[in-house]
Design an enzyme around this catalytic site. Structure first.
Site, PDB file in Angstrom:
ATOM      1  N   GLU A 229      11.131  -3.871   5.340  1.00  0.00           N
ATOM      2  CA  GLU A 229      10.086  -3.301   6.206  1.00  0.00           C
ATOM      3  C   GLU A 229      10.482  -3.293   7.686  1.00  0.00           C
ATOM      4  O   GLU A 229       9.691  -2.893   8.532  1.00  0.00           O
ATOM      5  CB  GLU A 229       8.768  -4.067   6.030  1.00  0.00           C
ATOM      6  CG  GLU A 229       8.173  -3.957   4.642  1.00  0.00           C
ATOM      7  CD  GLU A 229       7.568  -2.596   4.353  1.00  0.00           C
ATOM      8  OE1 GLU A 229       7.585  -1.711   5.236  1.00  0.00           O
ATOM      9  OE2 GLU A 229       7.067  -2.415   3.232  1.00  0.00           O
TER      10      GLU A 229
ATOM     11  N   TYR B  97       0.806  -1.221   0.000  1.00  0.00           N
ATOM     12  CA  TYR B  97       0.000   0.000   0.000  1.00  0.00           C
ATOM     13  C   TYR B  97       0.840   1.273   0.000  1.00  0.00           C
ATOM     14  O   TYR B  97       0.303   2.364   0.121  1.00  0.00           O
ATOM     15  CB  TYR B  97      -0.917   0.015   1.230  1.00  0.00           C
ATOM     16  CG  TYR B  97      -0.162  -0.206   2.528  1.00  0.00           C
ATOM     17  CD1 TYR B  97       0.459   0.850   3.187  1.00  0.00           C
ATOM     18  CD2 TYR B  97      -0.053  -1.472   3.079  1.00  0.00           C
ATOM     19  CE1 TYR B  97       1.166   0.647   4.360  1.00  0.00           C
ATOM     20  CE2 TYR B  97       0.641  -1.687   4.254  1.00  0.00           C
ATOM     21  CZ  TYR B  97       1.253  -0.626   4.887  1.00  0.00           C
ATOM     22  OH  TYR B  97       1.954  -0.836   6.052  1.00  0.00           O
ATOM     23  N   GLY B  98       2.148   1.164  -0.151  1.00  0.00           N
ATOM     24  CA  GLY B  98       3.000   2.349  -0.075  1.00  0.00           C
ATOM     25  C   GLY B  98       4.160   2.283  -1.042  1.00  0.00           C
ATOM     26  O   GLY B  98       3.973   2.166  -2.251  1.00  0.00           O
ATOM     27  N   THR B  99       5.359   2.350  -0.513  1.00  0.00           N
ATOM     28  CA  THR B  99       6.561   2.470  -1.340  1.00  0.00           C
ATOM     29  C   THR B  99       6.866   1.244  -2.187  1.00  0.00           C
ATOM     30  O   THR B  99       7.686   1.327  -3.099  1.00  0.00           O
ATOM     31  CB  THR B  99       7.785   2.794  -0.464  1.00  0.00           C
ATOM     32  OG1 THR B  99       7.995   1.719   0.457  1.00  0.00           O
ATOM     33  CG2 THR B  99       7.601   4.104   0.284  1.00  0.00           C
ATOM     34  N   LEU B 100       6.197   0.111  -1.947  1.00  0.00           N
ATOM     35  CA  LEU B 100       6.416  -1.092  -2.760  1.00  0.00           C
ATOM     36  C   LEU B 100       5.482  -1.165  -3.976  1.00  0.00           C
ATOM     37  O   LEU B 100       5.660  -2.011  -4.844  1.00  0.00           O
ATOM     38  CB  LEU B 100       6.228  -2.355  -1.903  1.00  0.00           C
ATOM     39  CG  LEU B 100       7.284  -2.573  -0.819  1.00  0.00           C
ATOM     40  CD1 LEU B 100       6.862  -3.696   0.119  1.00  0.00           C
ATOM     41  CD2 LEU B 100       8.643  -2.870  -1.442  1.00  0.00           C
TER      42      LEU B 100
END
Length: 115
Positions: free
Chosen positions: A72, A6-9
């Protein structure tokens, strides 16, 4: 195995290169009961509230999960949990508590955050 990001990936985000070898299953949202927080350079998902978080679901090999755990900082900063999806259970990285910094993203979409 499946992983919800849901973010930087996500595609187009700075760490998406770590997803090389993963297969995108679709753009989906979590079930209700999650809140997304903007911590500046990256987000944090928390199991709280009535919202949903928008992101991408991938099929990944087990070795990739170990590399992503390191990225993470799991389990020191994030913890892995599972969520229900239309494709079956999937891993998600959750922040263990409400962050003391940053702010909530009511819309639940990291790509829509204010810059």
């Amino acid at each position: 195995m499946r992983l919800f990001v849901y973010g930087t990936l996500m595609r187009g985000q700075p760490a998406h290169r770590l997803m090389r070898g993963a297969r995108l299953l679709g753009r989906i949202a979590t079930p209700r009961g999650y809140t997304l927080h903007d911590l500046g350079p990256y987000p944090a998902a928390v199991r709280a509230g009535r919202g949903r978080i928008r992101g991408e679901l991938y099929a990944i090999p087990p070795a990739m999960l170990r590399r992503l755990d390191a990225y993470e900082n799991c389990p020191a900063e994030y913890r892995r949990a599972t969520i229900a999806t239309v494709f079956g259970r999937a891993w998600i990285y959750l922040y263990p508590c409400r962050p003391r910094r940053g702010h909530g993203l009511i819309h639940g979409d990291w790509r829509r955050r204010e810059r």
